[in-house]
Design an enzyme around this catalytic site. Sequence first.
Site, mmCIF file in Angstrom:
data_model
loop_
_atom_site.group_PDB
_atom_site.id
_atom_site.type_symbol
_atom_site.label_atom_id
_atom_site.label_comp_id
_atom_site.label_asym_id
_atom_site.label_seq_id
_atom_site.Cartn_x
_atom_site.Cartn_y
_atom_site.Cartn_z
ATOM 1 N N GLY A 1 35.140 33.022 39.222
ATOM 2 C CA GLY A 1 34.972 33.662 37.912
ATOM 3 C C GLY A 1 36.086 34.660 37.648
ATOM 4 O O GLY A 1 36.537 35.359 38.570
ATOM 5 N N ALA A 2 36.540 34.692 36.393
ATOM 6 C CA ALA A 2 37.660 35.575 36.035
ATOM 7 C C ALA A 2 37.372 36.287 34.716
ATOM 8 O O ALA A 2 38.256 36.473 33.876
ATOM 9 C CB ALA A 2 38.950 34.761 35.947
ATOM 10 N N ARG B 1 36.721 28.383 35.659
ATOM 11 C CA ARG B 1 36.642 27.166 34.840
ATOM 12 C C ARG B 1 37.895 27.048 33.991
ATOM 13 O O ARG B 1 38.521 25.996 33.911
ATOM 14 C CB ARG B 1 35.387 27.253 33.971
ATOM 15 N N ASP C 1 32.273 50.494 38.584
ATOM 16 C CA ASP C 1 31.830 49.135 38.934
ATOM 17 C C ASP C 1 32.428 48.692 40.277
ATOM 18 O O ASP C 1 31.749 48.041 41.079
ATOM 19 C CB ASP C 1 32.233 48.129 37.848
ATOM 20 N N TYR D 1 22.333 38.950 39.365
ATOM 21 C CA TYR D 1 21.114 39.481 39.985
ATOM 22 C C TYR D 1 19.834 39.009 39.295
ATOM 23 O O TYR D 1 18.740 39.411 39.675
ATOM 24 C CB TYR D 1 21.144 41.014 40.049
ATOM 25 N N LYS E 1 33.710 48.443 26.952
ATOM 26 C CA LYS E 1 34.389 49.013 28.124
ATOM 27 C C LYS E 1 35.889 49.236 27.915
ATOM 28 O O LYS E 1 36.436 50.222 28.403
ATOM 29 C CB LYS E 1 34.135 48.145 29.358
#
Length: 282
Positions: free
Chosen positions: A129-130, A154, A105, A224, A69
């Site tokens: 989350g990062a 985290r 996205d 998902y 990406k």
Amino acid sequence: MRGQPLRAAVVGHPISHSQSPSIHGHWLEQSGIAGRYGLLDFEPEHFEREIRALVEQGYQGVNVTVPFKEAALALADEADAIARWIGAANTLVFSDGRISARNTDAYGFWENLHPGLSDGVPDCAVVLGAGGAARAVLVALQDQGVGRIWLANRTLSRAQGLAAELAQGAQIEALDWNAAEDLLDQEAMPLIINTSSRGMKGENPIICGLAAQGPSTVVNDIVYNPLQTALLETAAARGCRIVDGLGMLLHQARPAFQAFFGARVEVDPGLRQKVERNMGLV
Ligand SMILES: NC(=O)c1ccc[n+]([C@@H]2O[C@H](COP(=O)([O-])OP(=O)(O)OC[C@H]3O[C@@H](n4cnc5c(N)ncnc54)[C@H](OP(=O)(O)O)[C@@H]3O)[C@@H](O)[C@H]2O)c1
């Protein structure tokens, strides 16, 4: 290239798990367009050369997934504002030999989430989350006017880096995971989104109390597989409204289909059922 069917593909490494051919195939069949949508696994060192070969072959464009990406954005001749803000592209559109980068996205995330926001756009949100997916979520939330975001990860330094890089319009405060769990036990939040891979099949589930959350909280897990994660089960048991992550995957494909094949398409129940069956989610 006159007379050839319109061609597009998804590009990644590995890529065999991708649902994109099934999603675009559903819309090609439905719309009666004589197009083809394939699956291409490129060796990372050949990514740019292979993409330029597709331009030469007359492809309309490609969807791009992990690990390409950032490279996709870098090789494009131009990019839309959202792709530049996110720092990555998931769609490359080819036209007159030029490569244009987009990122759908953030669009897919918001299209999936907003029908669940019956109280309108919230003023704040907690994002867990990062990693790569968090980038699109943080951009979408700010683009829609969410003014304050707690970003928990985290690895705290990664959340701090992302907050500094992407904050434009919202105040983004980085937290470590334990501090986020405490926050969610103490303060009611209108919106909580998991973008981490915790809860994904084969990973540890998110076990947390969500003690301060209730019916005015919307909880979205972009994981998902499985559809009902432990986070969503906890949220539902607390009376929160829940949104699973499959719609994000389906909606992000809509603008790409329109760019490649020229038709507007919708996410219908038949498409969702097809993808759920393919992935063994039901
Ligand atoms: N619905 C959709 O369309 C969609 C789209 C994209 C991604 N996703 C899903 O989103 C998830 C994340 O994808 P990604 O591309 O962002 O992955 P990524 O770039 O590898 O980032 C992974 C994130 O998860 C965290 N993490 C991993 N294991 C953890 C653990 N045991 N405890 C706490 N945190 C942990 C990482 O924290 P550290 O920084 O500390 O390592 C990081 O924040 C995946 O499940 C993916 O399937 C869904």
